[in-house]
Scaffold this motif. Structure first.
Motif, PDB file in Angstrom:
ATOM      1  N   TRP A 269       0.798  -1.230   0.000  1.00 32.40           N
ATOM      2  CA  TRP A 269       0.000   0.000   0.000  1.00 32.40           C
ATOM      3  C   TRP A 269       0.830   1.280   0.000  1.00 32.40           C
ATOM      4  CZ3 TRP A 269      -3.783  -1.720  -2.231  1.00 32.40           C
ATOM      5  CH2 TRP A 269      -4.525  -2.828  -1.813  1.00 32.40           C
ATOM      6  N   PRO A 270       1.869   1.406   0.833  1.00 28.34           N
ATOM      7  CA  PRO A 270       2.682   2.631   0.729  1.00 28.34           C
ATOM      8  C   PRO A 270       3.441   2.727  -0.587  1.00 28.34           C
ATOM      9  CG  PRO A 270       3.621   1.103   2.350  1.00 28.34           C
ATOM     10  CD  PRO A 270       2.273   0.584   1.999  1.00 28.34           C
ATOM     11  N   THR A 271       3.819   1.578  -1.148  1.00 29.16           N
ATOM     12  CA  THR A 271       4.510   1.583  -2.440  1.00 29.16           C
ATOM     13  C   THR A 271       3.584   2.090  -3.539  1.00 29.16           C
ATOM     14  OG1 THR A 271       5.909  -0.273  -1.763  1.00 29.16           O
ATOM     15  CG2 THR A 271       5.721   0.157  -4.126  1.00 29.16           C
ATOM     16  N   LEU A 272       2.342   1.598  -3.549  1.00 27.85           N
ATOM     17  CA  LEU A 272       1.385   2.054  -4.549  1.00 27.85           C
ATOM     18  C   LEU A 272       1.027   3.523  -4.341  1.00 27.85           C
ATOM     19  CD1 LEU A 272      -1.102  -0.932  -5.074  1.00 27.85           C
ATOM     20  CD2 LEU A 272       1.026  -0.370  -6.281  1.00 27.85           C
ATOM     21  N   SER A 273       0.932   3.941  -3.094  1.00 27.47           N
ATOM     22  CA  SER A 273       0.675   5.365  -2.815  1.00 27.47           C
ATOM     23  C   SER A 273       1.776   6.215  -3.439  1.00 27.47           C
ATOM     24  CB  SER A 273       0.612   5.612  -1.307  1.00 27.47           C
ATOM     25  OG  SER A 273      -0.486   4.960  -0.718  1.00 27.47           O
ATOM     26  N   ALA A 274       3.030   5.792  -3.253  1.00 25.99           N
ATOM     27  CA  ALA A 274       4.163   6.528  -3.822  1.00 25.99           C
ATOM     28  C   ALA A 274       4.107   6.535  -5.347  1.00 25.99           C
ATOM     29  CB  ALA A 274       5.475   5.907  -3.347  1.00 25.99           C
ATOM     30  N   LEU A 275       3.712   5.411  -5.946  1.00 26.44           N
ATOM     31  CA  LEU A 275       3.591   5.344  -7.405  1.00 26.44           C
ATOM     32  C   LEU A 275       2.575   6.358  -7.918  1.00 26.44           C
ATOM     33  CD1 LEU A 275       3.569   1.616  -8.650  1.00 26.44           C
ATOM     34  CD2 LEU A 275       5.102   3.451  -9.358  1.00 26.44           C
ATOM     35  N   TRP A 276       1.424   6.401  -7.273  1.00 26.05           N
ATOM     36  CA  TRP A 276       0.363   7.327  -7.695  1.00 26.05           C
ATOM     37  C   TRP A 276       0.816   8.781  -7.540  1.00 26.05           C
ATOM     38  CZ3 TRP A 276      -1.605   2.680  -8.340  1.00 26.05           C
ATOM     39  CH2 TRP A 276      -2.817   2.517  -9.020  1.00 26.05           C
ATOM     40  N   ILE A 277       1.495   9.071  -6.438  1.00 24.73           N
ATOM     41  CA  ILE A 277       1.946  10.447  -6.192  1.00 24.73           C
ATOM     42  C   ILE A 277       3.016  10.841  -7.203  1.00 24.73           C
ATOM     43  CG2 ILE A 277       3.101  11.968  -4.526  1.00 24.73           C
ATOM     44  CD1 ILE A 277       1.826   9.968  -2.377  1.00 24.73           C
ATOM     45  N   ALA A 278       3.971   9.940  -7.427  1.00 17.78           N
ATOM     46  CA  ALA A 278       5.050  10.235  -8.370  1.00 17.78           C
ATOM     47  C   ALA A 278       4.522  10.458  -9.782  1.00 17.78           C
ATOM     48  CB  ALA A 278       6.066   9.096  -8.366  1.00 17.78           C
ATOM     49  N   ALA A 279       3.491   9.686 -10.154  1.00 17.43           N
ATOM     50  CA  ALA A 279       2.937   9.770 -11.510  1.00 17.43           C
ATOM     51  C   ALA A 279       1.784  10.765 -11.611  1.00 17.43           C
ATOM     52  CB  ALA A 279       2.455   8.393 -11.949  1.00 17.43           C
ATOM     53  N   HIS A 280       1.412  11.377 -10.485  1.00 19.87           N
ATOM     54  CA  HIS A 280       0.258  12.284 -10.439  1.00 19.87           C
ATOM     55  C   HIS A 280      -1.014  11.589 -10.931  1.00 19.87           C
ATOM     56  CE1 HIS A 280       3.101  15.473  -9.585  1.00 19.87           C
ATOM     57  NE2 HIS A 280       3.775  15.174 -10.684  1.00 19.87           N
ATOM     58  N   GLY A 281      -1.156  10.359 -10.520  1.00 25.05           N
ATOM     59  CA  GLY A 281      -2.321   9.573 -10.903  1.00 25.05           C
ATOM     60  C   GLY A 281      -1.923   8.153 -11.256  1.00 25.05           C
ATOM     61  N   PHE A 282      -2.770   7.472 -12.002  1.00 27.87           N
ATOM     62  CA  PHE A 282      -2.502   6.078 -12.382  1.00 27.87           C
ATOM     63  C   PHE A 282      -1.155   5.960 -13.084  1.00 27.87           C
ATOM     64  CE2 PHE A 282      -3.145   2.506 -15.468  1.00 27.87           C
ATOM     65  CZ  PHE A 282      -3.140   1.480 -14.516  1.00 27.87           C
ATOM     66  N   PRO A 283      -0.252   5.096 -12.591  1.00 28.53           N
ATOM     67  CA  PRO A 283       1.111   5.027 -13.140  1.00 28.53           C
ATOM     68  C   PRO A 283       1.266   4.171 -14.388  1.00 28.53           C
ATOM     69  CG  PRO A 283       0.904   3.523 -11.295  1.00 28.53           C
ATOM     70  CD  PRO A 283      -0.413   4.240 -11.385  1.00 28.53           C
ATOM     71  N   GLY A 284       0.204   3.514 -14.807  1.00 31.08           N
ATOM     72  CA  GLY A 284       0.286   2.618 -15.957  1.00 31.08           C
ATOM     73  C   GLY A 284       0.388   1.167 -15.514  1.00 31.08           C
ATOM     74  N   TRP A 285      -0.090   0.272 -16.373  1.00 32.62           N
ATOM     75  CA  TRP A 285      -0.164  -1.146 -15.994  1.00 32.62           C
ATOM     76  C   TRP A 285       1.206  -1.781 -15.823  1.00 32.62           C
ATOM     77  CZ3 TRP A 285      -4.359  -2.760 -13.947  1.00 32.62           C
ATOM     78  CH2 TRP A 285      -5.587  -2.223 -14.324  1.00 32.62           C
ATOM     79  N   GLN A 286       2.189  -1.327 -16.601  1.00 33.34           N
ATOM     80  CA  GLN A 286       3.514  -1.946 -16.504  1.00 33.34           C
ATOM     81  C   GLN A 286       4.133  -1.723 -15.122  1.00 33.34           C
ATOM     82  OE1 GLN A 286       6.845  -0.166 -16.859  1.00 33.34           O
ATOM     83  NE2 GLN A 286       8.006  -2.075 -16.745  1.00 33.34           N
ATOM     84  N   LEU A 287       4.148  -0.475 -14.654  1.00 32.83           N
ATOM     85  CA  LEU A 287       4.728  -0.185 -13.347  1.00 32.83           C
ATOM     86  C   LEU A 287       3.878  -0.774 -12.222  1.00 32.83           C
ATOM     87  CD1 LEU A 287       6.071   3.478 -13.636  1.00 32.83           C
ATOM     88  CD2 LEU A 287       7.366   1.338 -13.498  1.00 32.83           C
ATOM     89  N   LEU A 288       2.573  -0.761 -12.388  1.00 32.48           N
ATOM     90  CA  LEU A 288       1.696  -1.347 -11.375  1.00 32.48           C
ATOM     91  C   LEU A 288       1.994  -2.841 -11.228  1.00 32.48           C
ATOM     92  CD1 LEU A 288      -0.653  -1.097  -9.402  1.00 32.48           C
ATOM     93  CD2 LEU A 288      -2.221  -1.477 -11.329  1.00 32.48           C
ATOM     94  N   THR A 289       2.178  -3.527 -12.346  1.00 32.44           N
ATOM     95  CA  THR A 289       2.490  -4.959 -12.314  1.00 32.44           C
ATOM     96  C   THR A 289       3.862  -5.217 -11.712  1.00 32.44           C
ATOM     97  OG1 THR A 289       1.126  -5.346 -14.288  1.00 32.44           O
ATOM     98  CG2 THR A 289       2.742  -7.038 -13.719  1.00 32.44           C
ATOM     99  N   VAL A 290       4.847  -4.437 -12.136  1.00 30.35           N
ATOM    100  CA  VAL A 290       6.218  -4.605 -11.629  1.00 30.35           C
ATOM    101  C   VAL A 290       6.264  -4.456 -10.115  1.00 30.35           C
ATOM    102  CG1 VAL A 290       8.498  -3.508 -11.534  1.00 30.35           C
ATOM    103  CG2 VAL A 290       7.430  -3.968 -13.749  1.00 30.35           C
ATOM    104  N   PHE A 291       5.640  -3.413  -9.596  1.00 25.58           N
ATOM    105  CA  PHE A 291       5.746  -3.152  -8.163  1.00 25.58           C
ATOM    106  C   PHE A 291       4.841  -4.057  -7.330  1.00 25.58           C
ATOM    107  CE2 PHE A 291       8.069   0.500  -9.578  1.00 25.58           C
ATOM    108  CZ  PHE A 291       8.986   0.709  -8.553  1.00 25.58           C
TER     109      PHE A 291
END
Length: 289
Positions: free
Chosen positions: A29-51
Motif C-alpha cells: 500500500w505505501p509503495t502504490l501510494s508513492a507510485l500514484w503520487i510520483a505519476a500524479h495519478g494512475f502510473p500505468g499497468w507496466q509499473l503497477l504490475t512490476v511493483f
C-alpha cells in the motif's frame, strides 16, 4: 500407512507465508501510494504490475532469509515453532535457494524500469538481508524493518521520475513510524517467549509504555503523511481517508490495551486495511481530479 506429511510445494508455500497475505500487503500500500503520487495519478499497468509482483516476491524472499536466520530462536517461540525450516521439514539450503530464486525474479522485474531504480534495488536487498540479524543487537529492530519495508517508496519515485525527491524521503520517514506501530503489536504477541530467549524487540524495550508507544507511532505516521501530501492530493478526500485511518489506529489501541496474544495479533493483521485506507485516499484524489 499413507504418508500425510506435506509435499515440497506445500512447504515452500508455508515458507513464504502464502496463506498470510497481510504481510506483503503492508509493503504494497505505501509503495502504490508513492507510485500514484510520483505519476500524479494512475502510473500505468507496466509499473503497477512490476511493483505489485516485486513486492510480493521480495517479501517472500525476506521470509526465507528470516526463517533461516531465526531457526534456532523460532523453536522456542510458540507461534513460530512449526515453521518449515525450524521444524526441519526444509533445510536451510533449500530455503535460501527458494529465496534466491524469488529475489532474482524480483530483480528481473526491476530491470524493466530504469538504471536509477536498479541501483536502489541493491540497497533494498542489503537492508532486507541485514534485518534478521538486527534482532540480536538492536534494542528496536523494528526500526531496521521500517527501513526495509519502506524502500518501495523511493524505488517507486525513481521508476516514474528517474530521481528520488525530498518528498519520497519524508514519506519514508512517516512510513517507518507505521512499521514501528504494527511490528510492535506483532512483537507484543511473542514478548514472553522473546524475553526467555534473549531476543530484542520494541515491545520489550518499551515495556509498560508499549501501548502508548504504538499509538504515538501511528500518530506520527499519519501526521507526516497528512502534512507532506496535502499539496499533492485533493484535501477533502484525503482528509477523510486520514481520519478513517486514525479511527482504525484507535481501535488497535483498544485491542492491544490488555496485551493479550490473540488481540495483539489481530491488531497487527488488521494493519493492511489502514494502509489501504491511506492509499485509497491518494488514488481517489487523483481520480476525482
Amino acid at each position: 500407512m499413507t504418508d500425510r506429511s506435506p509435499g515440497k510445494l506445500s512447504l515452500y508455500l508455508q515458507l513464504i507465508r502464502w496463506n498470510r497475505p497481510a504481510g506483503w500487503l503492508l509493503l504494497l500500500w505505501p509503495t502504490l501510494s508513492a507510485l500514484w503520487i510520483a505519476a500524479h495519478g494512475f502510473p500505468g499497468w507496466q509499473l503497477l504490475t512490476v511493483f505489485t509482483l516485486g513486492t510480493f516476491l521480495m517479501r517472500s524472499a525476506g521470509c526465507c532469509v528470516n526463517d533461516v536466520a531465526d531457526r534456532d530462536f523460532d523453536r522456542h517461540v510458540k507461534r513460530t515453532a512449526q515453521r518449515p525450516v525450524t521444524s526441519g521439514a526444509l533445510s536451510s539450503k533449500e530455503a535460501l535457494a527458494v529465496g534466491a530464486v524469488l529475489a532474482l525474479l524480483a530483480f528481473g522485474l526491476v530491470l524493466t524500469t530504469n538504471t536509477v531504480t536498479v541501483a536502489w534495488s541493491f540497497a533494498a536487498l542489503a537492508v532486507t538481508l541485514v534485518y534478521p540479524f538486527a534482532k540480536r543487537y538492536v534494542s528496536m529492530p523494528q526500526a531496521v524493518l521500517g527501513v526495509a519495508f519502506s524502500f518501495g517508496i523511493p524505488m517507486a519515485f525513481s521508476a516514474v521520475q528517474s530521481r528520488v525527491p525530498l518528498l519520497a524521503w519524508v514519506l519514508v520517514l512517516g512510513n517507518l513510524f507505521w512499521v514501528l506501530a504494527y511490528d510492535t503489536e506483532y512483537a507484543m504477541v511473542d514478548r514472553d517467549d522473546d524475553l526467555l530467549i534473549g531476543m530484542k524487540t520494541s515491545a520489550i524495550t518499551l515495556g509498560r509504555f508499549d501501548v502508548i508507544g504504538v499509538l504515538s507511532f501511528y500518530l506520527v505516521f499519519l501526521v507526516i503523511w497528512a502534512v507532506a501530501l496535502m499539496d499533492y492530493v485533493q484535501p477533502a478526500i484525503y482528509s477523510v481517508a486520514i481520519a478513517v485511518a486514525a479511527l482504525q489506529a484507535l481501535w488497535h489501541g483498544v485491542l492491544i490495551r490488555k496485551r493479550e496474544r490473540g488481540d495483539c495479533f489481530k491488531a497487527f493483521r488488521l494493519n493492511h486495511w489502514l494502509g489501504f485506507t491511506v492509499f485509497a485516499g491518494v488514488a481517489l484524489s487523483y481520480l476525482v481530479a
